[in-house]
Design a protein around this motif. Structure first.
Motif, PDB file in Angstrom:
ATOM      1  N   LEU A  65       2.966  17.731 -21.007  1.00  0.00           N
ATOM      2  CA  LEU A  65       2.796  17.918 -22.443  1.00  0.00           C
ATOM      3  C   LEU A  65       1.760  19.015 -22.711  1.00  0.00           C
ATOM      4  O   LEU A  65       2.027  19.964 -23.453  1.00  0.00           O
ATOM      5  CB  LEU A  65       2.358  16.610 -23.110  1.00  0.00           C
ATOM      6  CG  LEU A  65       1.906  16.696 -24.573  1.00  0.00           C
ATOM      7  CD1 LEU A  65       3.001  17.278 -25.456  1.00  0.00           C
ATOM      8  CD2 LEU A  65       1.477  15.320 -25.063  1.00  0.00           C
ATOM      9  N   ILE A  89       3.058  22.589 -21.359  1.00  0.00           N
ATOM     10  CA  ILE A  89       4.142  23.167 -22.167  1.00  0.00           C
ATOM     11  C   ILE A  89       3.616  23.568 -23.546  1.00  0.00           C
ATOM     12  O   ILE A  89       3.944  24.635 -24.059  1.00  0.00           O
ATOM     13  CB  ILE A  89       5.332  22.190 -22.273  1.00  0.00           C
ATOM     14  CG1 ILE A  89       5.982  22.010 -20.894  1.00  0.00           C
ATOM     15  CG2 ILE A  89       6.353  22.683 -23.291  1.00  0.00           C
ATOM     16  CD1 ILE A  89       6.971  20.862 -20.808  1.00  0.00           C
ATOM     17  N   ARG A  90       2.773  22.719 -24.125  1.00  0.00           N
ATOM     18  CA  ARG A  90       2.210  23.042 -25.446  1.00  0.00           C
ATOM     19  C   ARG A  90       1.413  24.342 -25.377  1.00  0.00           C
ATOM     20  O   ARG A  90       1.561  25.216 -26.233  1.00  0.00           O
ATOM     21  CB  ARG A  90       1.310  21.892 -25.930  1.00  0.00           C
ATOM     22  CG  ARG A  90       0.666  22.171 -27.289  1.00  0.00           C
ATOM     23  CD  ARG A  90      -0.264  21.069 -27.723  1.00  0.00           C
ATOM     24  NE  ARG A  90      -1.346  20.791 -26.811  1.00  0.00           N
ATOM     25  CZ  ARG A  90      -2.438  21.554 -26.674  1.00  0.00           C
ATOM     26  NH1 ARG A  90      -2.586  22.656 -27.374  1.00  0.00           N
ATOM     27  NH2 ARG A  90      -3.388  21.206 -25.825  1.00  0.00           N
ATOM     28  N   LYS A 131       3.549  27.435 -25.027  1.00  0.00           N
ATOM     29  CA  LYS A 131       4.193  27.789 -26.294  1.00  0.00           C
ATOM     30  C   LYS A 131       3.168  28.229 -27.341  1.00  0.00           C
ATOM     31  O   LYS A 131       3.530  28.524 -28.475  1.00  0.00           O
ATOM     32  CB  LYS A 131       5.012  26.614 -26.807  1.00  0.00           C
ATOM     33  CG  LYS A 131       6.086  26.187 -25.807  1.00  0.00           C
ATOM     34  CD  LYS A 131       7.357  25.922 -26.482  1.00  0.00           C
ATOM     35  CE  LYS A 131       8.411  25.543 -25.452  1.00  0.00           C
ATOM     36  NZ  LYS A 131       9.578  26.362 -25.586  1.00  0.00           N
ATOM     37  N   ILE A 154       0.857  26.564 -28.928  1.00  0.00           N
ATOM     38  CA  ILE A 154       0.801  25.632 -30.052  1.00  0.00           C
ATOM     39  C   ILE A 154      -0.420  24.744 -29.838  1.00  0.00           C
ATOM     40  O   ILE A 154      -0.609  24.208 -28.746  1.00  0.00           O
ATOM     41  CB  ILE A 154       2.076  24.750 -30.112  1.00  0.00           C
ATOM     42  CG1 ILE A 154       3.326  25.613 -30.305  1.00  0.00           C
ATOM     43  CG2 ILE A 154       1.966  23.692 -31.185  1.00  0.00           C
ATOM     44  CD1 ILE A 154       4.628  24.838 -30.163  1.00  0.00           C
ATOM     45  N   LEU A 184       1.359  20.877 -33.197  1.00  0.00           N
ATOM     46  CA  LEU A 184       2.369  20.011 -32.586  1.00  0.00           C
ATOM     47  C   LEU A 184       2.532  18.726 -33.393  1.00  0.00           C
ATOM     48  O   LEU A 184       3.657  18.248 -33.577  1.00  0.00           O
ATOM     49  CB  LEU A 184       2.020  19.696 -31.125  1.00  0.00           C
ATOM     50  CG  LEU A 184       3.049  18.862 -30.368  1.00  0.00           C
ATOM     51  CD1 LEU A 184       4.427  19.529 -30.369  1.00  0.00           C
ATOM     52  CD2 LEU A 184       2.581  18.604 -28.944  1.00  0.00           C
ATOM     53  N   THR A 194       6.107  17.521 -35.040  1.00  0.00           N
ATOM     54  CA  THR A 194       6.734  16.287 -34.567  1.00  0.00           C
ATOM     55  C   THR A 194       6.699  15.143 -35.563  1.00  0.00           C
ATOM     56  O   THR A 194       7.440  14.172 -35.418  1.00  0.00           O
ATOM     57  CB  THR A 194       6.039  15.803 -33.279  1.00  0.00           C
ATOM     58  OG1 THR A 194       4.659  15.537 -33.579  1.00  0.00           O
ATOM     59  CG2 THR A 194       6.151  16.814 -32.165  1.00  0.00           C
ATOM     60  N   ILE A 196       8.433  14.786 -29.548  1.00  0.00           N
ATOM     61  CA  ILE A 196       7.633  15.861 -28.953  1.00  0.00           C
ATOM     62  C   ILE A 196       8.536  16.914 -28.313  1.00  0.00           C
ATOM     63  O   ILE A 196       8.319  18.116 -28.473  1.00  0.00           O
ATOM     64  CB  ILE A 196       6.618  15.287 -27.943  1.00  0.00           C
ATOM     65  CG1 ILE A 196       5.563  14.462 -28.689  1.00  0.00           C
ATOM     66  CG2 ILE A 196       5.960  16.396 -27.127  1.00  0.00           C
ATOM     67  CD1 ILE A 196       4.632  13.679 -27.798  1.00  0.00           C
ATOM     68  N   LEU A 231       8.640  20.803 -29.348  1.00  0.00           N
ATOM     69  CA  LEU A 231       8.373  21.864 -28.368  1.00  0.00           C
ATOM     70  C   LEU A 231       9.636  22.635 -27.994  1.00  0.00           C
ATOM     71  O   LEU A 231       9.572  23.624 -27.263  1.00  0.00           O
ATOM     72  CB  LEU A 231       7.742  21.271 -27.103  1.00  0.00           C
ATOM     73  CG  LEU A 231       6.341  20.694 -27.258  1.00  0.00           C
ATOM     74  CD1 LEU A 231       5.934  19.950 -25.991  1.00  0.00           C
ATOM     75  CD2 LEU A 231       5.344  21.801 -27.574  1.00  0.00           C
ATOM     76  N   LYS A 232      10.787  22.137 -28.460  1.00  0.00           N
ATOM     77  CA  LYS A 232      12.081  22.745 -28.138  1.00  0.00           C
ATOM     78  C   LYS A 232      12.332  22.775 -26.631  1.00  0.00           C
ATOM     79  O   LYS A 232      12.675  23.796 -26.038  1.00  0.00           O
ATOM     80  CB  LYS A 232      12.191  24.148 -28.739  1.00  0.00           C
ATOM     81  CG  LYS A 232      12.188  24.149 -30.255  1.00  0.00           C
ATOM     82  CD  LYS A 232      12.356  25.536 -30.813  1.00  0.00           C
ATOM     83  CE  LYS A 232      12.491  25.602 -32.301  1.00  0.00           C
ATOM     84  NZ  LYS A 232      11.669  24.843 -33.143  1.00  0.00           N
TER      85      LYS A 232
END
Length: 138
Positions: A7, A10-11, A14, A16, A21, A25, A51, A55-56
Motif C-alpha cells: 500500500l 504503490i501510493r 503514484k 499520492i 488516497l 477511496t 483502495i 490507486l487504479k
C-alpha cells in the motif's frame, strides 16, 4: 500479508499522499494511516477493493505482489539454467514493459532508471557476444 508494505509503496509510486488516497477511496485519513503503519492489519475485502480502485491497481497487487513476483520468476528458472544471456534478455524485456512495477534493491525504478539499466544490459550483452565470437574464431 504484504498489504501494508505494498500500500505504501504503490501510493508513493503514484505520488499520492495519504489524505488524497482517503479522498479517492472514501475511507478516512485515519484508516489509511493505520493500514500503512500496521496499527490496523486486517483490512476487509471491501477496504482492499476501495483502495485498489483509488490507486487504479488490481487488488492482488496490494495483497500478494511480492509473493506473485517470486513465483513468476521461479517459473522461468528452468529456462535460464546457467545461461546468463537468456536471463539478461528476460530482464531487458521486463524493463521495456509498463505492465508492472520493477524494483531495484527495494526501490521502485522510474523510467529514466529503467532505460539506463536496459541500455547497460544491452551493451554488456553485445560486448560479451562479440568476445565469445572472437574466442570461437581463434
Amino acid at each position: 500479508m504484504y498489504f501494508r508494505e505494498n500500500l505504501k509503496r504503490i501510493r508513493k509510486e503514484k505520488k499520492i499522499n495519504q489524505r488524497e488516497l482517503a479522498e479517492l477511496t472514501g475511507l478516512s485519513f485515519s484508516m489509511i494511516s493505520k493500514l500503512e503503519s500496521g496499527e490496523q492489519s486486517n483490512p476487509t475485502l471491501e477496504t482492499i477493493n476501495k483502495i485498489a480502485d483509488g490507486l487504479k491497481v488490481d487488488p492482488g497487487e496490494l495483497v500478494y505482489k511480492l509473493a506473485i513476483e517470486v513465483k513468476k520468476y521461479e517459473q522461468f528458472d528452468h529456462y535460464f539454467n546457467s545461461d546468463v544471456g537468456l536471463l539478461m534478455k528476460f530482464i531487458v524485456s521486463q524493463l521495456k514493459s509498463d505492465n508492472h512495477t520493477l524494483l531495484f534493491d527495494g526501490e521502485a525504478l522510474d523510467d529514466e532508471k529503467k532505460e539506463l539499466l536496459r541500455s547497460s544490459l544491452n551493451v554488456t550483452y553485445e560486448m560479451v557476444k562479440l568476445i565469445n565470437k572472437k574466442k570461437k574464431g581463434s
